[in-house]
Design a protein around this motif. Structure first.
Motif, mmCIF file in Angstrom:
data_model
loop_
_atom_site.group_PDB
_atom_site.id
_atom_site.type_symbol
_atom_site.label_atom_id
_atom_site.label_comp_id
_atom_site.label_asym_id
_atom_site.label_seq_id
_atom_site.Cartn_x
_atom_site.Cartn_y
_atom_site.Cartn_z
ATOM 1 N N TYR A 48 -36.603 -5.989 15.721
ATOM 2 C CA TYR A 48 -36.702 -7.189 16.554
ATOM 3 C C TYR A 48 -35.307 -7.776 16.773
ATOM 4 O O TYR A 48 -34.443 -7.700 15.901
ATOM 5 N N ASN A 49 -35.105 -8.391 17.912
ATOM 6 C CA ASN A 49 -33.851 -9.117 18.141
ATOM 7 C C ASN A 49 -34.111 -10.317 19.045
ATOM 8 O O ASN A 49 -35.266 -10.631 19.354
ATOM 9 N N SER A 50 -33.064 -10.977 19.461
ATOM 10 C CA SER A 50 -33.194 -12.231 20.213
ATOM 11 C C SER A 50 -33.823 -12.042 21.588
ATOM 12 O O SER A 50 -34.244 -13.016 22.218
ATOM 13 N N THR A 51 -33.905 -10.806 22.058
ATOM 14 C CA THR A 51 -34.532 -10.569 23.365
ATOM 15 C C THR A 51 -36.057 -10.560 23.268
ATOM 16 O O THR A 51 -36.742 -10.622 24.284
ATOM 17 N N ASP A 52 -36.575 -10.463 22.066
ATOM 18 C CA ASP A 52 -38.027 -10.425 21.876
ATOM 19 C C ASP A 52 -38.602 -11.840 21.839
ATOM 20 O O ASP A 52 -38.012 -12.729 21.217
ATOM 21 N N PRO A 53 -39.756 -12.042 22.466
ATOM 22 C CA PRO A 53 -40.392 -13.363 22.369
ATOM 23 C C PRO A 53 -40.887 -13.625 20.955
ATOM 24 O O PRO A 53 -41.173 -12.690 20.195
ATOM 25 N N ARG A 54 -40.959 -14.889 20.581
ATOM 26 C CA ARG A 54 -41.403 -15.233 19.230
ATOM 27 C C ARG A 54 -42.860 -14.836 19.023
ATOM 28 O O ARG A 54 -43.242 -14.351 17.959
ATOM 29 N N TYR A 55 -43.681 -15.035 20.029
ATOM 30 C CA TYR A 55 -45.090 -14.641 19.978
ATOM 31 C C TYR A 55 -45.408 -13.864 21.257
ATOM 32 O O TYR A 55 -45.217 -14.389 22.350
ATOM 33 N N ARG A 56 -45.881 -12.640 21.108
ATOM 34 C CA ARG A 56 -46.234 -11.842 22.279
ATOM 35 C C ARG A 56 -47.693 -12.064 22.656
ATOM 36 O O ARG A 56 -48.567 -12.155 21.792
ATOM 37 N N SER A 57 -47.932 -12.105 23.963
ATOM 38 C CA SER A 57 -49.301 -12.307 24.441
ATOM 39 C C SER A 57 -49.828 -11.124 25.248
ATOM 40 O O SER A 57 -51.041 -10.977 25.417
ATOM 41 N N GLU A 58 -48.913 -10.248 25.764
ATOM 42 C CA GLU A 58 -49.392 -9.130 26.584
ATOM 43 C C GLU A 58 -50.102 -8.098 25.711
ATOM 44 O O GLU A 58 -49.783 -7.927 24.537
ATOM 45 N N HIS A 59 -51.070 -7.414 26.323
ATOM 46 C CA HIS A 59 -51.879 -6.437 25.599
ATOM 47 C C HIS A 59 -51.464 -5.026 25.985
ATOM 48 O O HIS A 59 -51.280 -4.712 27.149
ATOM 49 N N PHE A 60 -51.318 -4.167 24.964
ATOM 50 C CA PHE A 60 -51.001 -2.764 25.186
ATOM 51 C C PHE A 60 -52.205 -1.933 24.727
ATOM 52 O O PHE A 60 -52.516 -1.887 23.533
ATOM 53 N N PRO A 61 -52.897 -1.283 25.671
ATOM 54 C CA PRO A 61 -54.140 -0.571 25.333
ATOM 55 C C PRO A 61 -53.947 0.605 24.376
ATOM 56 O O PRO A 61 -54.876 0.991 23.683
ATOM 57 N N SER A 62 -52.755 1.198 24.347
ATOM 58 C CA SER A 62 -52.530 2.361 23.501
ATOM 59 C C SER A 62 -51.149 2.267 22.862
ATOM 60 O O SER A 62 -50.300 1.483 23.296
ATOM 61 N N VAL A 63 -50.917 3.113 21.852
ATOM 62 C CA VAL A 63 -49.608 3.105 21.203
ATOM 63 C C VAL A 63 -48.544 3.681 22.141
ATOM 64 O O VAL A 63 -47.362 3.326 22.031
#
Length: 484
Positions: A146-161
């Motif tokens: 993780y780094n500063s470009t990542d949001p603190r809390y993610r909301s988008e959904h990823f259906p697969s790995v």
């Protein structure tokens, strides 16, 4: 009276087996009653100091569950108490959980740890260097964390790995593989895609199969769109105290930090790791042995497990997890067959680190090791004037009071006199061992000579047997004398 003889034979057998299990459980708890009391004291005092709504703990020794308990609330508003079946986020302990199935795939020769990752996931972009599944699991592949470009809390959904790779797949490598160690949760996302391809089974089906084999009946993915029974509410801290954590979708990070589990399930898994029942001793060695870099340096991190030598001088295998809404620890002493798990439903402003987890677990390890322990601790009763050196190398005068279980230690911290609860862990060989909760733990080791005491205290992060290089965290001397 309607007794057991009135039940059908199959039900009588089930009842007798249950009573036998309950008797053995009660016996185990009786044997370790003193250790459970001390461990509960440390955990509950820390819980109060850091305002943790709910905690769950479990200890398994030689395959027997000797302690399992929920403390506090899984939901503050509803005053819903934590039970042993409450599901917590386990954060990065998820890596250890994933590693169990990875080990199975290696043992079945389905996954080659030394194959180029693009052998399994060819759609992952070609980088400046190639790297292997082993290097991903060991966090030496050069994939970022993780780094500063990542949001603190993610909301988008990823259906697969495979979809979850979009988060980091186009980022540059951090270094040439195997030249540095950089703890990377994203590396485990890519590893999960490789496991999926190697097994020709979706990662979700793969892990559910593993949990079934390990009898981890209360472990699951932290699905954002499914109703999950007994799932705790999670909390963060604001100026008014604890508030419910923002909604978060963990589908971008399942293998590295996206599972729900219980302390009981985790100690079951930890016990399977060291008993050669789930896989071989060689597979365990592959997973838990420290990786060695190109220059010969040890990372003290294997393939999803940290390892080293504990403060007691015996091997320890462990992993911790921390996120805003959770804190988790799994600690294993393979020679003593002691497994300890700790889960909390907040991680914000909580300092329950690997050191604290090991200090609690080692209360039970010391019992197993039988290090000339003495319970004649009445010699400590009373008040003691103590002199020591602070972390800032300043002389400090304080008081140690041991009185009928209401034990405290008082000294100056940040120019203010503060009092902290302290518990007598025991006397081992010639040293008395006490732990204060401040809220981080402070370990005291001293010998008595009549009405005088002399020894050292530790307030460090040494959990692998590697001496602290920063003098700030090295042990300090303590002396004292009894006062009337």
């Amino acid at each position: 009276m309607y007794g057991i003889k009135n039940y059908p034979m199959n039900m009588r057998i089930q009842v007798l087996l249950f009573l036998l299990f309950a008797w053995k459980q009660s016996l185990s708890q009786e044997i370790f009653a003193s250790e459970i009391h001390k461990a509960r004291f440390l955990i509950s005092q820390h819980q109060q100091m850091t305002d943790i709504p709910g905690v769950q703990v479990a200890v398994m020794i030689e395959g027997k569950l000797v302690w399992s308990e929920g403390l506090g609330f899984s939901n503050l508003k509803e005053k819903k108490e934590v039970t042993v079946e409450t599901k917590f986020r386990i954060a990065s302990v998820s890596k250890s959980v994933t590693s169990m199935m990875m080990g199975k795939l290696v043992e079945k020769k389905l996954l080659d740890l030394d194959a180029d990752i693009r052998t399994y996931v060819p759609e992952f972009p070609k980088k400046s260097y190639s790297f292997t599944t082993r290097q991903l699991a060991a966090s030496v592949a050069g994939i970022r964390h993780y780094n500063s470009t990542d949001p603190r809390y993610r909301s988008e959904h990823f259906p697969s790995v495979i979809d979850a790779l979009d988060v980091f797949k186009d980022d540059p490598m951090s270094f040439k593989p195997n030249t540095e160690y950089l703890y990377s949760s994203y590396g485990w996302v890519l590893l999960s895609a490789a496991m999926e391809r190697a097994a020709d089974l979706s990662f979700f089906e793969l892990m559910e199969k593993s949990w079934q084999e390990l009898e981890m009946t209360n472990t699951s993915f932290d699905y954002p769109d499914k109703e999950i029974t007994n799932k705790s509410t999670f909390y963060v801290h604001d100026k008014n105290g604890r508030e419910v954590a923002p909604e978060e979708n963990r589908s971008y990070m399942y293998a590295g930090g996206g599972y729900l589990s219980t302390a009981e399930d985790l100690v079951k898994m930890g016990n399977q790791l060291i008993t050669d029942q789930y896989f071989s001793a060689e597979t365990r060695r592959i997973l838990t042995s420290s990786h060695v870099l190109e220059n010969g340096d040890s990372t003290y991190y294997g393939l999803g497990w940290e390892s080293g030598q504990s403060r007691l001088g015996v091997p320890v295998i462990f992993h911790g997890g921390s996120m805003q809404s959770a804190r988790s620890h799994l600690v294993i002493y393979p020679e003593q067959h002691v497994v300890f798990a700790y889960l909390a439903n907040t991680g914000d402003q909580v300092f329950f680190n690997d050191r604290e987890a090991q200090s609690v677990a080692e209360i039970f390890v010391k019992k197993i090791m039988d290090r000339k322990r003495h319970d004649d601790l009445d010699v400590l009763e009373g008040d003691w004037k103590i002199e020591t050196i602070s972390l800032r190398d300043k002389k400090t005068i304080g008081r140690l009071s041991i009185s009928n279980g209401q034990d405290t230690i008082t000294f100056k911290r940040s120019k203010k006199e503060k009092t902290f609860p302290i518990i007598v862990v025991g006397k081992y060989e010639e040293y008395h061992h006490l732990i204060a909760v401040s809220p981080m733990f402070i370990d005291f080791y001293f010998k008595l000579d009549g009405d005088k005491l002399e020894g050292t205290w530790l307030h460090d992060f040494n959990v692998k047997g590697v001496p602290e290089s920063d003098p700030y965290w090295q042990e300090r001397k303590i002396v004292g004398k009894r006062v009337e």
